[in-house]
Design a protein around this motif. Structure first.
Motif, short mmCIF file in Angstrom:
data_model
loop_
_atom_site.label_atom_id
_atom_site.label_comp_id
_atom_site.label_asym_id
_atom_site.label_seq_id
_atom_site.Cartn_x
_atom_site.Cartn_y
_atom_site.Cartn_z
N PHE A 35 -5.71 -6.58 -31.68
CA PHE A 35 -4.58 -7.18 -30.83
C PHE A 35 -4.60 -7.04 -29.34
O PHE A 35 -4.84 -5.87 -28.93
N SER A 36 -4.81 -7.90 -28.62
CA SER A 36 -4.67 -7.88 -27.23
C SER A 36 -3.82 -8.95 -26.54
O SER A 36 -3.43 -10.12 -27.11
N VAL A 37 -3.30 -8.56 -25.39
CA VAL A 37 -2.48 -9.50 -24.50
C VAL A 37 -3.03 -9.45 -23.07
O VAL A 37 -3.78 -8.45 -22.82
N GLY A 38 -2.91 -10.41 -22.38
CA GLY A 38 -4.01 -10.59 -21.10
C GLY A 38 -2.99 -11.44 -19.92
O GLY A 38 -1.95 -11.94 -20.35
N ALA A 39 -3.67 -11.41 -18.89
CA ALA A 39 -2.90 -12.55 -17.80
C ALA A 39 -4.32 -12.91 -17.10
O ALA A 39 -5.49 -12.13 -17.15
N GLY A 40 -4.18 -14.19 -16.74
CA GLY A 40 -5.54 -14.75 -16.01
C GLY A 40 -5.28 -15.79 -15.12
O GLY A 40 -3.99 -16.50 -15.18
N LEU A 41 -6.27 -16.23 -14.50
CA LEU A 41 -6.15 -17.36 -13.34
C LEU A 41 -7.34 -18.55 -13.79
O LEU A 41 -8.22 -17.94 -14.43
N PHE A 42 -7.00 -19.72 -13.72
CA PHE A 42 -8.20 -20.71 -14.15
C PHE A 42 -8.08 -21.66 -13.11
O PHE A 42 -6.97 -22.27 -12.16
N SER A 43 -9.31 -22.36 -12.88
CA SER A 43 -9.26 -23.53 -11.95
C SER A 43 -9.88 -24.84 -12.96
O SER A 43 -10.51 -24.48 -14.01
N PHE A 44 -9.49 -26.02 -12.74
CA PHE A 44 -9.67 -26.99 -13.74
C PHE A 44 -10.07 -28.33 -12.78
O PHE A 44 -9.26 -28.54 -11.76
N TRP A 50 -7.05 -36.29 -23.08
CA TRP A 50 -6.39 -37.19 -22.39
C TRP A 50 -5.36 -36.30 -21.38
O TRP A 50 -4.88 -35.33 -21.88
N PRO A 51 -5.03 -36.45 -20.14
CA PRO A 51 -5.42 -37.69 -19.29
C PRO A 51 -6.68 -37.74 -18.52
O PRO A 51 -7.17 -38.46 -17.80
N ASP A 52 -7.24 -36.52 -18.67
CA ASP A 52 -8.46 -36.25 -17.65
C ASP A 52 -9.77 -36.75 -18.15
O ASP A 52 -10.82 -36.63 -17.64
N THR A 53 -9.74 -37.42 -19.36
CA THR A 53 -11.03 -37.94 -20.18
C THR A 53 -12.18 -36.73 -20.08
O THR A 53 -12.44 -36.33 -20.92
N VAL A 54 -12.70 -36.42 -18.81
CA VAL A 54 -13.91 -35.38 -18.80
C VAL A 54 -13.42 -34.27 -17.98
O VAL A 54 -13.02 -34.66 -16.73
N ALA A 55 -13.57 -33.04 -17.96
CA ALA A 55 -13.30 -31.97 -17.33
C ALA A 55 -14.01 -30.73 -17.12
O ALA A 55 -14.75 -30.57 -18.36
N GLY A 56 -14.03 -29.84 -16.47
CA GLY A 56 -14.56 -28.77 -16.29
C GLY A 56 -13.74 -27.37 -16.00
O GLY A 56 -12.61 -27.77 -15.35
N GLU A 57 -13.79 -26.36 -16.57
CA GLU A 57 -12.83 -25.28 -16.36
C GLU A 57 -13.66 -23.88 -16.11
O GLU A 57 -14.45 -23.61 -16.76
N SER A 58 -12.91 -23.34 -15.34
CA SER A 58 -13.40 -21.79 -15.20
C SER A 58 -12.27 -20.85 -15.07
O SER A 58 -11.08 -21.37 -14.80
N ASN A 59 -12.56 -19.61 -15.63
CA ASN A 59 -11.50 -18.62 -15.80
C ASN A 59 -11.72 -17.37 -15.66
O ASN A 59 -12.61 -16.99 -15.93
N LEU A 60 -10.70 -16.42 -15.18
CA LEU A 60 -10.85 -15.22 -15.17
C LEU A 60 -9.36 -14.53 -15.54
O LEU A 60 -8.56 -14.75 -15.07
N SER A 61 -9.75 -13.46 -16.55
CA SER A 61 -8.47 -12.99 -17.04
C SER A 61 -8.91 -11.38 -17.42
O SER A 61 -10.07 -11.01 -17.71
N PHE A 62 -7.86 -10.42 -17.52
CA PHE A 62 -7.72 -9.32 -17.69
C PHE A 62 -7.08 -9.11 -19.33
O PHE A 62 -5.99 -9.58 -19.30
N ARG A 63 -7.84 -8.44 -20.04
CA ARG A 63 -7.32 -8.21 -21.57
C ARG A 63 -7.03 -6.96 -21.75
O ARG A 63 -7.76 -6.10 -21.78
N PHE A 64 -5.59 -6.69 -22.03
CA PHE A 64 -5.22 -5.38 -22.51
C PHE A 64 -5.29 -5.28 -23.99
O PHE A 64 -4.52 -5.90 -24.68
N ASN A 65 -6.40 -4.56 -24.44
CA ASN A 65 -6.59 -4.24 -25.87
C ASN A 65 -5.76 -3.26 -26.46
O ASN A 65 -6.08 -1.91 -26.28
N LEU A 66 -4.83 -3.69 -27.13
CA LEU A 66 -3.72 -2.54 -27.26
C LEU A 66 -4.00 -2.03 -28.56
O LEU A 66 -3.52 -0.60 -28.98
N THR A 67 -4.83 -2.67 -29.67
CA THR A 67 -5.16 -2.10 -30.90
C THR A 67 -6.35 -2.67 -31.05
O THR A 67 -6.97 -3.59 -30.32
N PRO A 68 -7.22 -2.31 -32.17
CA PRO A 68 -8.75 -2.94 -32.33
C PRO A 68 -8.31 -4.41 -32.82
O PRO A 68 -9.56 -5.27 -32.63
#
Length: 180
Positions: A104-113, A84-102
């Motif tokens: 734990f990771s943090v990242g930043a990304g972009l997505f389209s919906f 809800w509210p989009d019933t059915v949807a598709g998504e694509s995303n691109l992110s960069f993950r900083f793996n700080l330890t084996p």
């Protein structure tokens, strides 16, 4: 005589032990590319000119992850959503993950919906926790901000531009992925 030959053979053999690369984390191996599948749930709020709406979505997702620098990785993903509210949807995303330890990771990304009622895009900040002896299981938490269009009109289709109005959403996501 045979024992003397065996002794000479053992003395002449180059015996080396294979020790793991100290810079390699479990599950990385020689491969720089990994694939993953998983499931995620999203919750948040969507606001449009016509009013606010609760945002509740579930998603089946897949991704390709490529180690690019050290242990850090670029991840390209896609997903199929329902809710809800989009019933059915598709998504694509691109992110960069900083793996700080084996684990734990943090990242930043972009997505389209693109959903039945909306067309949006945005940014996300994922935090990943990997577990298991080979780090092949991951729990991801993410916060998202997105903007685009939402159709509250008669046809409820995003491509009916006459009824499309500006919308923005804030949401949080939690998911599980198996990495191969």
């Amino acid at each position: 005589m045979i024992s003397a030959l065996l002794t000479l053979t053992l003395l002449a053999a180059d015996v080396t032990t294979l020790e793991p690369d100290p810079n390699e984390w479990p599950g990385e191996g020689e491969r720089r590319t990994h694939f993953g599948i998983g499931a995620r749930v999203h919750a948040g709020a969507l606001d449009s000119v016509g009013g606010a709406a609760l945002l509740l979505l579930s998603e089946v997702t897949g991704f390709v992850s490529v180690r690019v620098v050290g242990h850090h990785e670029v991840r390209v993903g896609w997903g199929l959503l329902a809710g809800w509210p989009d019933t059915v949807a598709g998504e694509s995303n691109l992110s960069f993950r900083f793996n700080l330890t084996p684990r734990f990771s943090v990242g930043a990304g972009l997505f389209s919906f693109i959903g039945f009622y909306s067309l949006r895009g945005g940014v996300e900040l994922p935090v990943g926790l990997r577990f298991g002896p080979t780090r092949r299981h991951e729990i991801t938490f993410s916060v998202r901000a997105e903007a685009g269009g939402f159709n509250r009109g008669i046809t409820f289709a995003w491509y009916d531009f006459e009824h499309l109005s500006f919308a923005y959403a804030l949401s949080a996501m939690v998911g599980y992925s198996a990495i191969f």
